[in-house]
Design an enzyme around this catalytic site. Structure first.
Site, PDB file in Angstrom:
ATOM      1  N   GLU A  57      -3.713   7.589  -0.762  1.00 36.02           N
ATOM      2  CA  GLU A  57      -2.660   8.265  -1.546  1.00 36.02           C
ATOM      3  C   GLU A  57      -1.514   8.724  -0.644  1.00 36.02           C
ATOM      4  O   GLU A  57      -1.015   9.847  -0.771  1.00 36.02           O
ATOM      5  CB  GLU A  57      -3.234   9.447  -2.333  1.00 36.02           C
ATOM      6  CG  GLU A  57      -4.108   8.982  -3.468  1.00 36.02           C
ATOM      7  CD  GLU A  57      -4.492  10.102  -4.410  1.00 36.02           C
ATOM      8  OE1 GLU A  57      -3.606  10.903  -4.786  1.00 36.02           O
ATOM      9  OE2 GLU A  57      -5.664  10.168  -4.786  1.00 36.02           O
ATOM     10  N   GLY A  80       0.858  -1.186   0.000  1.00 35.22           N
ATOM     11  CA  GLY A  80       0.000   0.000   0.000  1.00 35.22           C
ATOM     12  C   GLY A  80       0.888   1.227   0.000  1.00 35.22           C
ATOM     13  O   GLY A  80       1.263   1.747  -1.050  1.00 35.22           O
TER      14      GLY A  80
HETATM   15  C1  LIG Z   1     -11.327   4.096  -0.150  1.00 35.49           C
HETATM   16  C2  LIG Z   1     -10.003   3.788  -0.742  1.00 35.49           C
HETATM   17  C3  LIG Z   1      -9.770   3.990  -2.092  1.00 35.49           C
HETATM   18  C4  LIG Z   1      -8.520   3.665  -2.648  1.00 35.49           C
HETATM   19  N1  LIG Z   1      -8.347   3.796  -4.011  1.00 35.49           N
HETATM   20  C5  LIG Z   1      -7.189   3.349  -4.560  1.00 35.49           C
HETATM   21  C6  LIG Z   1      -7.030   3.295  -5.995  1.00 35.49           C
HETATM   22  O1  LIG Z   1      -7.930   3.696  -6.753  1.00 35.49           O
HETATM   23  N2  LIG Z   1      -5.882   2.793  -6.507  1.00 35.49           N
HETATM   24  C7  LIG Z   1      -4.866   2.338  -5.708  1.00 35.49           C
HETATM   25  O2  LIG Z   1      -3.856   1.893  -6.248  1.00 35.49           O
HETATM   26  N3  LIG Z   1      -4.978   2.371  -4.347  1.00 35.49           N
HETATM   27  C8  LIG Z   1      -6.113   2.855  -3.760  1.00 35.49           C
HETATM   28  N4  LIG Z   1      -6.259   2.865  -2.384  1.00 35.49           N
HETATM   29  C9  LIG Z   1      -5.162   2.377  -1.547  1.00 35.49           C
HETATM   30  C10 LIG Z   1      -4.530   3.468  -0.703  1.00 35.49           C
HETATM   31  O3  LIG Z   1      -3.737   4.312  -1.511  1.00 35.49           O
HETATM   32  C11 LIG Z   1      -3.759   2.765   0.430  1.00 35.49           C
HETATM   33  O4  LIG Z   1      -4.734   2.318   1.353  1.00 35.49           O
HETATM   34  C12 LIG Z   1      -2.757   3.657   1.088  1.00 35.49           C
HETATM   35  O5  LIG Z   1      -1.692   3.936   0.224  1.00 35.49           O
HETATM   36  C13 LIG Z   1      -2.218   3.019   2.371  1.00 35.49           C
HETATM   37  O6  LIG Z   1      -1.793   1.706   2.140  1.00 35.49           O
HETATM   38  P1  LIG Z   1      -2.289   0.542   3.123  1.00 35.49           P
HETATM   39  O7  LIG Z   1      -3.750   0.666   3.310  1.00 35.49           O
HETATM   40  O8  LIG Z   1      -1.774  -0.740   2.597  1.00 35.49           O
HETATM   41  O9  LIG Z   1      -1.612   0.864   4.496  1.00 35.49           O
HETATM   42  P2  LIG Z   1      -0.120   0.406   5.036  1.00 35.49           P
HETATM   43  O10 LIG Z   1       0.849   0.711   3.975  1.00 35.49           O
HETATM   44  O11 LIG Z   1      -0.287  -1.007   5.459  1.00 35.49           O
HETATM   45  O12 LIG Z   1       0.017   1.328   6.250  1.00 35.49           O
HETATM   46  C14 LIG Z   1      -0.848   1.193   7.406  1.00 35.49           C
HETATM   47  C15 LIG Z   1      -0.599   2.333   8.344  1.00 35.49           C
HETATM   48  O13 LIG Z   1       0.718   2.212   8.851  1.00 35.49           O
HETATM   49  C16 LIG Z   1       1.306   3.466   9.036  1.00 35.49           C
HETATM   50  N5  LIG Z   1       2.563   3.487   8.300  1.00 35.49           N
HETATM   51  C17 LIG Z   1       2.857   2.897   7.110  1.00 35.49           C
HETATM   52  N6  LIG Z   1       4.137   3.076   6.778  1.00 35.49           N
HETATM   53  C18 LIG Z   1       4.688   3.801   7.780  1.00 35.49           C
HETATM   54  C19 LIG Z   1       5.978   4.326   8.046  1.00 35.49           C
HETATM   55  N7  LIG Z   1       6.989   4.151   7.170  1.00 35.49           N
HETATM   56  N8  LIG Z   1       6.194   5.026   9.183  1.00 35.49           N
HETATM   57  C20 LIG Z   1       5.180   5.220  10.077  1.00 35.49           C
HETATM   58  N9  LIG Z   1       3.941   4.755   9.895  1.00 35.49           N
HETATM   59  C21 LIG Z   1       3.691   4.056   8.762  1.00 35.49           C
HETATM   60  C22 LIG Z   1       0.297   4.517   8.539  1.00 35.49           C
HETATM   61  O14 LIG Z   1      -0.389   5.019   9.678  1.00 35.49           O
HETATM   62  C23 LIG Z   1      -0.651   3.713   7.704  1.00 35.49           C
HETATM   63  O15 LIG Z   1      -1.956   4.281   7.732  1.00 35.49           O
HETATM   64  C24 LIG Z   1      -7.490   3.180  -1.813  1.00 35.49           C
HETATM   65  C25 LIG Z   1      -7.724   2.993  -0.433  1.00 35.49           C
HETATM   66  C26 LIG Z   1      -8.968   3.268   0.093  1.00 35.49           C
HETATM   67  C27 LIG Z   1      -9.200   3.020   1.558  1.00 35.49           C
END
Ligand SMILES: Cc1cc2nc3c(=O)[nH]c(=O)nc-3n(C[C@H](O)[C@H](O)[C@H](O)COP(=O)(O)OP(=O)(O)OC[C@H]3O[C@@H](n4cnc5c(N)ncnc54)[C@H](O)[C@@H]3O)c2cc1C
Length: 384
Positions: free
Chosen positions: A365, A134
């Site tokens: 994003e 993500g």
């Molecule tokens: C409604 C919705 C629509 C979306 N639409 C799209 C789309 O059209 N296309 C697409 O490609 N993606 C899409 N996404 C994906 C979105 O971009 C990701 O959810 C986002 O980038 C976060 O990735 P993740 O959910 O895997 O969280 P993770 O990467 O698993 O992170 C989880 C949490 O950990 C913390 N974290 C992560 N890394 C770190 C760090 N290095 N240091 C400190 N804290 C950290 C943050 O608090 C984060 O919220 C969508 C998501 C949602 C919920």
């Protein structure tokens, strides 16, 4: 140094504000049907928008658009975000959604993908995120392996907004997993009716969004559907990321402005213990803090947009804008909800909807922690 918007952008801001007040806010509690806008409401709004010249605003003039820069788009996004009539993650009602990468396609790709999108005949979804990738696209597992005149794509995508309505995907896959995001990712145009592309499920969220999971099983994609060159996927995705962060910050600004207005008017009319809420210092401080934080954030956001339009790299401002803009939206929505008491929680009011949308912008994003991480790296390297 001039902190005033140019006259033509003040006019544009005013026009969009009036459109939002007259056309969007009156229909906002009934405009959505699940994750999509009701087609008859969308058609009426698009007709109206076209009539008053609010059409294809950010599309370059050579493609029939108005070629508005980022400062112009910032005021448009900010005003539009005062209402929950539109889906939280596009498309809006000022023309089809066209991601900037489509303007970089070669001539044959433009014929097949860009022009139909501009005419409203095709719709694209952006497919990057995966169950294990993500915030960190470099750990992507979806692969694209070259085999003669085509690639074979295998993998799984998650959270892909509107993939179930899309004609094609702008899909990011690893062409060299050993290189991760540094030259190992590539971007492809993948028709959603290609054998092996399967929408597995839609994920309901606390917002109206229902993004999709997509299985990719031996999907055969012709080499001519590669965008640019192999290994450029991350750079291409990054090329619109400043605009993406600015957009999210503007969403926060719009939510904050509407919530501040709602909270101000409710505080004046709601009487408890014999006096209006507006007489209580606890409430006054919430209003004063919200106004101050909105003002500061707006200055940063406009500066980011103006600098980007002037061709000045403004990466640091884009991290900061995403952080303070999205956190502002949620904080002010939260205060507004608190000031409204039980009415703030009522589903028939827009407040809880804005609160949920604003919360989500702190994650999608690029979560705010990741913005802080990259900003801190730059600070520690002495680059700011
Ligand atoms: C409604 C919705 C629509 C979306 N639409 C799209 C789309 O059209 N296309 C697409 O490609 N993606 C899409 N996404 C994906 C979105 O971009 C990701 O959810 C986002 O980038 C976060 O990735 P993740 O959910 O895997 O969280 P993770 O990467 O698993 O992170 C989880 C949490 O950990 C913390 N974290 C992560 N890394 C770190 C760090 N290095 N240091 C400190 N804290 C950290 C943050 O608090 C984060 O919220 C969508 C998501 C949602 C919920």
């Amino acid at each position: 140094m001039d902190f005033e918007l140019p006259e033509e952008l003040k006019l544009l801001k005013n026009t969009v504000r009036t459109f939002v007040d007259r056309e969007l806010i009156p229909v906002e509690m009934t405009s959505m049907d699940g994750p999509s806008m009701r087609p008859e409401i969308r058609a009426a709004l698009e007709r109206k928008a076209k009539e008053i010249g609010l059409w294809l605003l950010d599309v370059p003039t050579e493609y029939g658009g108005q070629g508005l820069g980022l400062l112009g788009m910032a005021v448009v996004w900010e005003e539009l975000s005062r209402s929950i009539a539109l889906p939280p993650r596009g498309p809006g009602v000022f023309g089809p959604e066209v991601r900037p990468i489509l303007f970089t396609l070669n001539a044959a790709q433009k014929e097949k993908y860009l022009y139909p999108v501009l005419r409203g005949e095709k719709f694209a979804a952006f497919a990057q995120s995966e169950p294990d990738a993500g915030s960190d696209p470099g750990s992507m597992r979806t692969t694209a392996v070259r085999n003669g005149d085509h690639y074979i794509i295998n993998g799984y995508k998650r959270w892909i907004t509107k993939a179930d309505a899309a004609d094609f995907l702008q899909l990011v896959a690893a062409t060299d997993r050993s290189k991760g995001s540094r030259g190992g990712l590539s971007m492809f145009l993948v028709d959603t009716d290609t054998p092996g592309v399967k929408i597995v499920r839609r994920t309901p969220t606390m917002m109206s969004d229902m993004p999709c999971e997509i299985a990719l099983d031996d999907v055969k994609v012709p080499v001519e559907n590669l965008i640019g060159k192999e290994g450029e996927g991350m750079r291409q995705a990054q090329s619109w990321i400043t605009a993406g962060r600015l957009y999210q910050a503007c969403r926060g600004l719009g939510v904050a402005k509407r919530c501040l207005d709602l909270a101000t008017s409710y505080a004046k009319q709601r009487v408890t213990f014999g006096a209006p809420l507006a007489d209580r210092q606890a409430v006054q401080f919430m209003l004063a803090n919200s106004y101050t934080e909105h003002y500061m954030t707006q200055l940063l956001v406009y500066q980011l947009a103006a600098r980007t339009d002037a061709g000045v790299a403004a990466r640091h401002e884009s991290y900061m804008a995403k952080i303070v803009g999205t956190e502002l939206g949620f904080r002010v929505a939260d205060r507004c909800l608190q000031i409204h008491g039980g009415m703030g929680l009522a589903a028939e009011m827009p407040i809880a909807h804005m609160w949920k949308d604003a919360r989500s912008f702190m994650i999608t994003e690029g979560p705010v922690e990741v913005m802080r991480m990259v900003l801190a790296r730059e600070i520690l390297r002495g680059h700011v």
